[in-house]
Design a protein around this motif. Structure first.
Motif, PDB file in Angstrom:
ATOM      1  N   ALA A 113       5.866  -6.623 -26.778  1.00  0.00           N
ATOM      2  CA  ALA A 113       6.699  -5.776 -25.921  1.00  0.00           C
ATOM      3  C   ALA A 113       7.512  -6.918 -25.161  1.00  0.00           C
ATOM      4  CB  ALA A 113       5.842  -4.838 -25.141  1.00  0.00           C
ATOM      5  N   ARG A 114       6.993  -7.703 -24.491  1.00  0.00           N
ATOM      6  CA  ARG A 114       7.797  -8.848 -23.584  1.00  0.00           C
ATOM      7  C   ARG A 114       8.783  -9.512 -24.569  1.00  0.00           C
ATOM      8  NH1 ARG A 114      10.631  -9.596 -19.572  1.00  0.00           N
ATOM      9  NH2 ARG A 114      11.075 -11.880 -19.328  1.00  0.00           N
ATOM     10  N   GLU A 115       8.516  -9.838 -25.940  1.00  0.00           N
ATOM     11  CA  GLU A 115       9.499 -10.370 -26.513  1.00  0.00           C
ATOM     12  C   GLU A 115      10.693  -9.461 -26.605  1.00  0.00           C
ATOM     13  OE1 GLU A 115       7.206 -13.598 -29.329  1.00  0.00           O
ATOM     14  OE2 GLU A 115       7.164 -11.608 -29.714  1.00  0.00           O
ATOM     15  N   ILE A 116      10.466  -8.336 -27.154  1.00  0.00           N
ATOM     16  CA  ILE A 116      11.394  -7.184 -27.251  1.00  0.00           C
ATOM     17  C   ILE A 116      12.233  -7.115 -26.078  1.00  0.00           C
ATOM     18  CG2 ILE A 116      11.950  -4.728 -27.600  1.00  0.00           C
ATOM     19  CD1 ILE A 116       9.564  -4.776 -29.498  1.00  0.00           C
ATOM     20  N   TRP A 117      11.599  -6.876 -24.794  1.00  0.00           N
ATOM     21  CA  TRP A 117      12.371  -6.739 -23.533  1.00  0.00           C
ATOM     22  C   TRP A 117      13.090  -7.923 -23.226  1.00  0.00           C
ATOM     23  CZ3 TRP A 117      12.495  -2.266 -20.911  1.00  0.00           C
ATOM     24  CH2 TRP A 117      13.094  -2.417 -19.801  1.00  0.00           C
ATOM     25  N   TYR A 118      12.710  -9.279 -23.471  1.00  0.00           N
ATOM     26  CA  TYR A 118      13.486 -10.502 -23.429  1.00  0.00           C
ATOM     27  C   TYR A 118      14.757 -10.427 -23.943  1.00  0.00           C
ATOM     28  CZ  TYR A 118      14.694 -15.243 -22.382  1.00  0.00           C
ATOM     29  OH  TYR A 118      15.251 -16.448 -22.246  1.00  0.00           O
ATOM     30  N   ASP A 119      14.363 -10.100 -25.286  1.00  0.00           N
ATOM     31  CA  ASP A 119      15.713 -10.073 -26.253  1.00  0.00           C
ATOM     32  C   ASP A 119      16.681  -9.272 -25.798  1.00  0.00           C
ATOM     33  OD1 ASP A 119      16.337 -10.937 -29.473  1.00  0.00           O
ATOM     34  OD2 ASP A 119      16.720  -8.688 -29.164  1.00  0.00           O
ATOM     35  N   LEU A 120      16.265  -7.942 -25.560  1.00  0.00           N
ATOM     36  CA  LEU A 120      17.374  -7.014 -25.037  1.00  0.00           C
ATOM     37  C   LEU A 120      18.037  -7.372 -23.765  1.00  0.00           C
ATOM     38  CD1 LEU A 120      15.267  -3.665 -25.668  1.00  0.00           C
ATOM     39  CD2 LEU A 120      17.186  -4.415 -27.104  1.00  0.00           C
ATOM     40  N   GLU A 121      17.292  -7.900 -22.761  1.00  0.00           N
ATOM     41  CA  GLU A 121      18.040  -8.461 -21.517  1.00  0.00           C
ATOM     42  C   GLU A 121      19.015  -9.546 -22.006  1.00  0.00           C
ATOM     43  OE1 GLU A 121      14.476  -9.431 -19.117  1.00  0.00           O
ATOM     44  OE2 GLU A 121      14.949  -7.704 -17.856  1.00  0.00           O
ATOM     45  N   GLU A 122      18.487 -10.607 -22.917  1.00  0.00           N
ATOM     46  CA  GLU A 122      19.423 -11.633 -23.228  1.00  0.00           C
ATOM     47  C   GLU A 122      20.693 -11.178 -23.822  1.00  0.00           C
ATOM     48  OE1 GLU A 122      19.096 -15.492 -23.281  1.00  0.00           O
ATOM     49  OE2 GLU A 122      18.365 -14.404 -21.543  1.00  0.00           O
ATOM     50  N   ARG A 123      20.689 -10.081 -24.663  1.00  0.00           N
ATOM     51  CA  ARG A 123      22.158  -9.570 -25.313  1.00  0.00           C
ATOM     52  C   ARG A 123      22.790  -8.584 -24.513  1.00  0.00           C
ATOM     53  NH1 ARG A 123      20.422  -6.945 -30.846  1.00  0.00           N
ATOM     54  NH2 ARG A 123      18.282  -6.906 -30.277  1.00  0.00           N
ATOM     55  N   TYR A 124      22.022  -7.772 -23.827  1.00  0.00           N
ATOM     56  CA  TYR A 124      22.953  -6.756 -22.793  1.00  0.00           C
ATOM     57  C   TYR A 124      22.937  -6.761 -21.628  1.00  0.00           C
ATOM     58  CZ  TYR A 124      22.323  -4.857 -27.683  1.00  0.00           C
ATOM     59  OH  TYR A 124      22.488  -4.827 -29.009  1.00  0.00           O
ATOM     60  N   GLY A 125      21.907  -7.465 -20.847  1.00  0.00           N
ATOM     61  CA  GLY A 125      21.613  -7.410 -19.366  1.00  0.00           C
ATOM     62  C   GLY A 125      22.476  -8.521 -18.654  1.00  0.00           C
ATOM     63  N   TYR A 126      23.787  -8.460 -18.950  1.00  0.00           N
ATOM     64  CA  TYR A 126      24.859  -9.399 -18.270  1.00  0.00           C
ATOM     65  C   TYR A 126      25.880  -8.580 -17.885  1.00  0.00           C
ATOM     66  CZ  TYR A 126      27.465  -8.799 -22.516  1.00  0.00           C
ATOM     67  OH  TYR A 126      28.162  -8.277 -23.676  1.00  0.00           O
ATOM     68  N   ALA A 127      26.364  -9.087 -16.722  1.00  0.00           N
ATOM     69  CA  ALA A 127      27.668  -8.071 -15.992  1.00  0.00           C
ATOM     70  C   ALA A 127      29.037  -8.319 -16.831  1.00  0.00           C
ATOM     71  CB  ALA A 127      27.916  -8.570 -14.327  1.00  0.00           C
ATOM     72  N   SER A 128      29.243  -7.326 -17.607  1.00  0.00           N
ATOM     73  CA  SER A 128      30.569  -7.051 -18.501  1.00  0.00           C
ATOM     74  C   SER A 128      31.628  -7.110 -17.388  1.00  0.00           C
ATOM     75  CB  SER A 128      30.343  -6.298 -19.403  1.00  0.00           C
ATOM     76  OG  SER A 128      31.480  -5.923 -20.146  1.00  0.00           O
ATOM     77  N   MET A 129      32.492  -7.795 -17.431  1.00  0.00           N
ATOM     78  CA  MET A 129      33.769  -7.553 -16.519  1.00  0.00           C
ATOM     79  C   MET A 129      34.436  -6.267 -17.069  1.00  0.00           C
ATOM     80  SD  MET A 129      34.116  -9.441 -14.004  1.00  0.00           S
ATOM     81  CE  MET A 129      32.180  -9.133 -13.653  1.00  0.00           C
ATOM     82  N   THR A 130      34.324  -5.913 -18.558  1.00  0.00           N
ATOM     83  CA  THR A 130      34.897  -5.025 -18.962  1.00  0.00           C
ATOM     84  C   THR A 130      34.455  -3.382 -18.091  1.00  0.00           C
ATOM     85  OG1 THR A 130      35.521  -6.024 -21.020  1.00  0.00           O
ATOM     86  CG2 THR A 130      35.584  -3.501 -20.927  1.00  0.00           C
ATOM     87  N   GLU A 131      33.076  -3.775 -18.248  1.00  0.00           N
ATOM     88  CA  GLU A 131      32.364  -2.367 -17.448  1.00  0.00           C
ATOM     89  C   GLU A 131      32.611  -2.258 -16.077  1.00  0.00           C
ATOM     90  OE1 GLU A 131      27.914  -0.636 -17.846  1.00  0.00           O
ATOM     91  OE2 GLU A 131      28.163  -2.551 -18.395  1.00  0.00           O
ATOM     92  N   VAL A 132      32.846  -3.511 -15.235  1.00  0.00           N
ATOM     93  CA  VAL A 132      33.207  -3.600 -14.014  1.00  0.00           C
ATOM     94  C   VAL A 132      34.552  -2.740 -13.747  1.00  0.00           C
ATOM     95  CG1 VAL A 132      33.377  -4.816 -11.741  1.00  0.00           C
ATOM     96  CG2 VAL A 132      31.523  -5.501 -13.434  1.00  0.00           C
ATOM     97  N   TYR A 133      35.543  -3.399 -14.779  1.00  0.00           N
ATOM     98  CA  TYR A 133      36.905  -2.876 -14.612  1.00  0.00           C
ATOM     99  C   TYR A 133      37.038  -1.466 -14.825  1.00  0.00           C
ATOM    100  CZ  TYR A 133      41.710  -2.318 -15.941  1.00  0.00           C
ATOM    101  OH  TYR A 133      43.178  -1.685 -16.015  1.00  0.00           O
ATOM    102  N   SER A 134      36.356  -0.816 -15.943  1.00  0.00           N
ATOM    103  CA  SER A 134      36.379   0.399 -16.129  1.00  0.00           C
ATOM    104  C   SER A 134      35.805   1.266 -14.856  1.00  0.00           C
ATOM    105  CB  SER A 134      35.325   0.545 -17.444  1.00  0.00           C
ATOM    106  OG  SER A 134      35.194   2.121 -17.755  1.00  0.00           O
ATOM    107  N   LEU A 135      34.602   0.914 -14.374  1.00  0.00           N
ATOM    108  CA  LEU A 135      34.023   1.628 -13.288  1.00  0.00           C
ATOM    109  C   LEU A 135      34.932   1.431 -11.966  1.00  0.00           C
ATOM    110  CD1 LEU A 135      30.353   0.414 -13.555  1.00  0.00           C
ATOM    111  CD2 LEU A 135      31.240   2.656 -13.887  1.00  0.00           C
TER     112      LEU A 135
END
Length: 238
Positions: A113-135
């Motif tokens: 489960a930790r490998e899956i969680w780490y993989d998801l964080e690596e791929r999606y757990g970053y601050a997207s400036m596009t998302e910040v701009y949208s908000l």
């Protein structure tokens, strides 16, 4: 050297723990593997919201240690290993079932489960400036309009929370700070939120807005909301 009786005693303790609701190895009969734990399956958008929701559920089920590495993997020769493996497989099934089909396929063959969680964080757990701009754009455009105070406050707070989630305030990590900078930054952010909230209210709250601006220091966001909600109820009664 451990005796046979010591080994038997250890096995019995693990079995007892397996049936102890406070044990990380305990699995409640209702913990079916095909369970949607949160309100939406993660499809590549809103990772931080999904992550927060999943962590709350995993914590409530006493299984958060399987994704944050606070539970060590027992040696395969240990009697505890089979109980750990059973719980690990359960958490994996929860994660996969709460992911979109395409993303679930990409992590299906990871072993823990930790490998899956780490993989998801690596791929999606970053601050997207596009998302910040949208908000930030949404925050600049939002106004009370026909909403009551409660509805509008909920709407703008949702945007604030989203911004804080993807672009959190910096905090002091050196643990040697004597100027209390983090607290001062948080206070400044609270003042900014109050001003944003009042600027976007309808003009019929001008009198209360003027009174709040006269306060030194400004109230916190929740206290300011209560003042406007009380004024709204007063107007309804009148």
């Amino acid at each position: 050297m451990a005796s046979a009786s010591d080994s038997t005693s250890t096995d019995q303790n693990i079995i007892v723990n397996k049936h102890d609701p406070s044990s990380v190895h305990y699995i409640h009969p209702s913990d079916a593997s095909s369970t949607q734990l949160v309100s939406f399956k993660f499809d590549g958008n809103g990772f931080n919201n999904w992550k927060r929701s999943m962590l709350l559920v995993l914590s409530a089920k006493n299984k958060i240690g399987f994704v944050d590495e606070t539970i060590e993997i027992p040696d395969k020769t240990s009697p505890e290993y089979k109980f750990w493996a059973r719980c690990n497989d359960l958490v994996i099934s929860w994660l996969i079932f709460n992911l979109d089909v395409t993303i679930a396929k990409s992590v299906l063959f990871l072993q823990t489960a930790r490998e899956i969680w780490y993989d998801l964080e690596e791929r999606y757990g970053y601050a997207s400036m596009t998302e910040v701009y949208s908000l930030e754009q949404k925050l600049s455009e939002i106004v009370q309009g026909s909403q009551n105070i409660s509805e509008f406050f909920t709407a703008i707070k949702t945007v604030w929370d989203g911004i804080s989630d993807v672009n959190p305030l910096p905090v002091c990590t050196c643990k040697k700070c004597t100027c209390n900078l983090t607290h001062r930054i948080q206070d400044r952010q609270q003042d900014q939120k109050i001003l944003q909230f009042m600027m976007k209210l309808n003009d019929n709250f001008a009198a209360v807005r003027a009174n709040v601006l006269m306060m030194q220091p400004l109230p916190n966001v929740s206290a300011a909301y209560k003042l406007f909600a009380q004024e709204e109820r007063h107007k309804e009664i009148s």
